[in-house]
Write a protein that holds these residues in place. Structure first.
Motif, short mmCIF file in Angstrom:
data_model
loop_
_atom_site.label_atom_id
_atom_site.label_comp_id
_atom_site.label_asym_id
_atom_site.label_seq_id
_atom_site.Cartn_x
_atom_site.Cartn_y
_atom_site.Cartn_z
N ARG A 233 87.99 18.99 3.48
CA ARG A 233 87.64 18.11 4.60
C ARG A 233 86.90 18.91 5.67
N GLU A 234 86.45 18.20 6.67
CA GLU A 234 85.72 18.79 7.78
C GLU A 234 86.47 19.99 8.36
N ILE A 235 85.76 21.10 8.56
CA ILE A 235 86.33 22.28 9.20
C ILE A 235 86.29 22.09 10.71
N GLN A 236 87.42 22.31 11.34
CA GLN A 236 87.49 22.21 12.79
C GLN A 236 87.78 23.60 13.35
N ALA A 237 86.77 24.20 13.93
CA ALA A 237 86.89 25.57 14.46
C ALA A 237 85.98 25.71 15.66
N PRO A 238 86.34 26.55 16.62
CA PRO A 238 85.49 26.75 17.80
C PRO A 238 84.18 27.44 17.42
N LYS A 239 83.14 27.17 18.16
CA LYS A 239 81.86 27.84 17.95
C LYS A 239 81.93 29.25 18.52
N ILE A 240 81.60 30.22 17.70
CA ILE A 240 81.63 31.62 18.14
C ILE A 240 80.69 31.84 19.32
N THR A 241 79.54 31.18 19.29
CA THR A 241 78.57 31.37 20.37
C THR A 241 79.13 30.91 21.70
N THR A 242 79.89 29.81 21.67
CA THR A 242 80.50 29.31 22.91
C THR A 242 81.65 30.20 23.35
N ARG A 262 75.57 27.34 11.35
CA ARG A 262 75.48 26.14 12.18
C ARG A 262 76.84 25.79 12.76
N MET A 263 77.89 25.90 11.93
CA MET A 263 79.25 25.64 12.38
C MET A 263 79.64 26.58 13.51
N ALA A 264 79.15 27.83 13.44
CA ALA A 264 79.49 28.84 14.44
C ALA A 264 78.67 28.71 15.71
N GLY A 265 77.73 27.76 15.74
CA GLY A 265 76.94 27.54 16.94
C GLY A 265 75.59 28.22 16.95
N PHE A 266 75.17 28.76 15.81
CA PHE A 266 73.90 29.46 15.72
C PHE A 266 72.74 28.48 15.52
N ASP A 267 71.58 28.87 16.01
CA ASP A 267 70.35 28.20 15.61
C ASP A 267 69.98 28.75 14.23
N VAL A 268 69.64 27.88 13.30
CA VAL A 268 69.38 28.33 11.93
C VAL A 268 67.91 28.17 11.60
N TYR A 269 67.39 29.11 10.81
CA TYR A 269 65.97 29.14 10.47
C TYR A 269 65.80 29.30 8.97
N HIS A 270 65.07 28.36 8.40
CA HIS A 270 64.82 28.37 6.95
C HIS A 270 63.38 27.95 6.70
#
Length: 415
Positions: A233-242, A262-270
């Motif tokens: 199920r959905e992971i509920q965790a604080p954003k590292i960046t915040t 993305r979950m950690a609050g990063f901008d992602v580039y692909h």
């Protein structure tokens, strides 16, 4: 915060001695002058991804690299793949990671990765996306990199307490597994029935798809099944960046890594040239990392997937080639940054020994250099060369905190 850091992750690069490489690992065998020179300028050692002797998946290994305790936040690989595919999960969803695979009419697995298919997957996923099962469950399917795919079941009374359909790594010759309820609750039974119905529908739809007709004409294995695993199920965790007050950027071709970032609050580039394969554009990734550092990101993470693929396929010389290309990429980066202003780290999410063809619990060569970071003499860079280093026997989360401390964002404990 005045300083920045770049972290290079070589997925699955850790290995064990290989007879064909004169008893060296691929990293020890490869000519890597830039890795060696940089490691000499900083902290180094063999770091445990989570804890000694525990093999971890790419998902768990990267959660730890990004500073999370996987034992606290991990709910399965599926949700991470869904994040990587850009799916916004609902609390009632259940998500899977999947492989496009080749099966026969009896559902015997002939190839778990459908010949490592890397074209036509968008069309195949689109043919399955939006299917509604007999119990009203909606199916969401999104392609990831190469043979990988994210699958989400959305509906009422769904449970993660069921078995999945993938027989396992290197288990060609076994059949697609029937999903069964892992408890006696009606939701689990309901979900297992939905998964088994989906298995049948996937085979019916994919077997008749024009992409697979063309693959068969060209002598390639058809991608006529998706093997499901990693339910969660959905992971509920604080954003590292915040939490730490930093700006983070992640550059990768692998959607799992992008999902965690993305979950950690990063901008992602692909980009399309970031293939998560051996043909990924190393220098384009390096140029983008340089660009993001110049634009003011505090922590830039650059991920390379190819060593892991070579380990799984028992291709030590391909792994050696990946190490050499990575070293050349690092040399390119070093010509454009100031080590007095930007720290550079290197690690892996786990070891993927070629002789084992799967992840192992071995620690991974790691370093962190730049500025006035403490240093020790070093002969070369690789598993056996860094055993006297100060990072030995630490974990990926320990390494994360060390990087963040050098960035000055770790709060002091005590007065």
């Amino acid at each position: 915060m005045s300083k920045q850091a770049l972290l290079i992750i070589a997925d699955g690069m850790g290995d064990n001695p290989i007879p064909d490489l004169n008893g060296l690992t691929p990293l020890e065998y490869a000519l890597t002058p830039n890795l060696t020179a940089l490691a000499k300028q900083g902290l180094f050692g063999n770091v445990h991804p989570v804890q000694p002797g525990v093999p971890v998946g790419t998902d768990v290994g990267h959660l730890a690299i990004f500073g999370y305790d996987p034992y606290d936040v991990y709910t399965g690989r599926g949700p991470i793949e869904a994040y990587g595919a850009g799916i916004e999960l609902l609390p009632t969803d259940i998500a899977f990671r999947g492989n496009f695979a080749t099966v026969d009419d009896e559902f015997t697995v002939l190839d778990r990765r459908a010949g490592r298919i890397n074209t036509g997957t968008h069309e195949l996923a689109e043919a399955l996306d939006g299917i509604v099962l007999s119990n009203g469950t909606k199916v969401i399917v999104r392609p990831l990199s190469a043979h990988r795919v994210a699958v989400v079941l959305r509906g009422e009374n769904l449970s993660e307490h069921v078995s999945t359909t993938d027989p396992g790594t290197a288990k060609e010759g076994e059949t697609v597994q029937k999903s069964i309820a892992l408890n006696e609750e009606s939701d689990a039974i309901h979900t297992a029935d939905a998964i088994n119905e989906l298995t049948e529908k996937m085979f019916s739809v994919l077997s008749l798809h024009p992409v697979n007709a063309e693959r068969s004409l060209q002598g390639m294995p058809p991608a006529n099944m998706i093997l499901l695993r990693g339910i969660g199920r959905e992971i509920q965790a604080p954003k590292i960046t915040t939490t730490l007050g930093i700006r983070g950027a992640c550059i990768a071709g692998d959607r799992t890594v992008l999902g965690i970032a993305r979950m950690a609050g990063f901008d992602v580039y692909h980009r399309d040239s970031f293939t998560a394969g051996h043909d990924t554009d190393f220098i384009a990734k390096a140029d983008l990392a340089i660009e993001q550092l110049k634009s003011g990101y505090d922590w830039v993470v650059l991920h390379i997937k190819s060593p892991d693929l070579a380990g799984h396929d028992c291709q030590p010389m391909i792994k050696v080639s990946s190490a050499i290309k990575l070293d050349m990429m690092l040399g390119h980066i070093l010509r454009h940054i100031d080590l007095n202003e930007c720290f550079v780290g290197y690690t892996s999410d786990h070891s993927t020994p070629c002789m084992r063809r799967d992840h192992s619990g071995d620690p991974v060569p790691t370093f962190f250099a730049g500025g006035n970071v403490r240093s020790l003499p070093l002969e070369n860079f690789g598993e056996k060369y860094v055993t006297h280093g100060s990072l030995n026997n630490l974990t990926a989360r320990d390494f994360f905190r060390i990087q963040m401390d050098h960035l000055g964002v770790v709060a002091k404990l005590g007065a």
